[in-house]
Scaffold this motif. Structure first.
Motif, PDB file in Angstrom:
ATOM      1  N   LYS A  41       0.804  -1.219   0.000  1.00  0.00           N
ATOM      2  CA  LYS A  41       0.000   0.000   0.000  1.00  0.00           C
ATOM      3  C   LYS A  41       0.841   1.276   0.000  1.00  0.00           C
ATOM      4  O   LYS A  41       0.465   2.274  -0.617  1.00  0.00           O
ATOM      5  CB  LYS A  41      -0.933  -0.010   1.213  1.00  0.00           C
TER       6      LYS A  41
ATOM      7  N   ASP B  15      -4.266  -0.950  -1.552  1.00  0.00           N
ATOM      8  CA  ASP B  15      -4.708  -1.561  -0.300  1.00  0.00           C
ATOM      9  C   ASP B  15      -5.169  -2.973  -0.650  1.00  0.00           C
ATOM     10  O   ASP B  15      -5.939  -3.166  -1.594  1.00  0.00           O
ATOM     11  CB  ASP B  15      -5.866  -0.747   0.280  1.00  0.00           C
ATOM     12  N   ASN B  16      -4.698  -3.971   0.095  1.00  0.00           N
ATOM     13  CA  ASN B  16      -5.051  -5.350  -0.273  1.00  0.00           C
ATOM     14  C   ASN B  16      -6.555  -5.612  -0.217  1.00  0.00           C
ATOM     15  O   ASN B  16      -7.051  -6.534  -0.866  1.00  0.00           O
ATOM     16  CB  ASN B  16      -4.280  -6.369   0.580  1.00  0.00           C
TER      17      ASN B  16
END
Length: 280
Positions: A159, A186-187
């Protein structure tokens, strides 16, 4: 650094600094330090503060480091360091470990030499051709060994834009562009579902918040390497108990394969990784 070298260096450091420091401070000089590439991280007692720059200069000269940082705290969402530059100025280095090159800015990006056994282990557990999703890739701490030595295919998610730059460079440095792809997101925004043979969750403190996302990425029967920090009083039932509870809330069953205590994170708190097989 090797023990013999450390034992040889200490007397030389004391000898040089004995001409610059009051005698009572010589025994308080750092006996241990961290070296990442050619950057040194020194812990300093408060009494040594007035002499910190001279001390750093001597350690750099004797040990052979270009830059010396004063050890500080690691904090924030991106696990960023907060280290003061005591000597030199260039804090970007290339650290070689287990045949892998890690380029990073030691003053701003976390890299823990104490986690070396886990990085080596990841190189062994990865299988050629399997798909690994690294949810907290950093500079490729854990997933580069899987791509380089394990010949696994890796999706590396990071991120932080600053850390991501080094992740991309490290993929190129280690010549694994053909099997490792990086995403600066962002995962939780990653769209892949039911794709991974293995999921890496190399984060701490708040890792449990990301368990549902990891489960959605994982295939039936895949393995998730779940890291977190655990108060000693909750061990050994944690961190597996939390992972199992969240997994069951989302309709999954889990099997605990392995658990390793990596290092002490804080007084009474440990960094632990548990390997879990998940079933839909």
């Amino acid at each position: 650094m090797e023990t013999e070298k450390t034992q040889f260096i200490k007397p030389r450091i004391r000898q040089v600094l004995s001409e610059k420091l009051p005698p009572e401070l010589i025994q308080k000089l750092p006996k241990h330090w961290v070296q990442i590439g050619d950057v040194l991280i020194l812990p300093l007692r408060p009494e040594l503060e007035p002499y910190r720059h001279r001390i750093a200069e001597v350690y750099a000269q004797v040990i052979g480091a270009k830059t010396v940082l004063k050890k500080g705290r690691i904090s924030g969402e991106f696990r960023e360091t907060n280290y003061e530059v005591l000597h030199g100025g260039d804090t970007v280095t290339v650290h070689t470990e287990n045949g892998i090159k890690y380029k990073l800015d030691v003053a701003r990006v976390m890299f823990s030499p104490a986690n070396v056994k886990e990085r080596v282990r990841m190189a062994r557990v990865a299988k050629p051709g399997e798909l690994v999703v690294d949810m907290f890739a950093g500079i490729g701490h854990l997933s580069l060994p899987m791509a380089v030595h394990g010949k696994a295919r890796v999706i590396a998610i990071e991120k932080s834009p600053y850390t991501f730059q080094f992740l991309v460079e490290n993929i190129e440095l280690n010549k694994v562009q053909d099997r490792m792809t990086a995403y600066n997101i962002d995962n939780r925004d990653f769209l892949g579902e039911n794709i991974a043979d293995r999921v890496l969750m190399g984060y701490v403190v708040k890792t449990a918040e990301f368990i549902p996302k990891a489960l959605s990425i994982a295939k039936d029967g895949s393995v998730i390497h779940y890291h977190n920090t655990v108060p000693e009083r909750l061990m050994p039932r944690e961190p597996f108990e939390t992972f199992q509870r969240v997994a069951r809330e989302h309709g999954y069953e889990v099997e605990k394969l392995n658990e390793i205590v990596i290092k002490r994170y804080a007084p009474g708190v440990w960094h632990v990784v548990v390997d879990v097989r998940v079933f839909r």
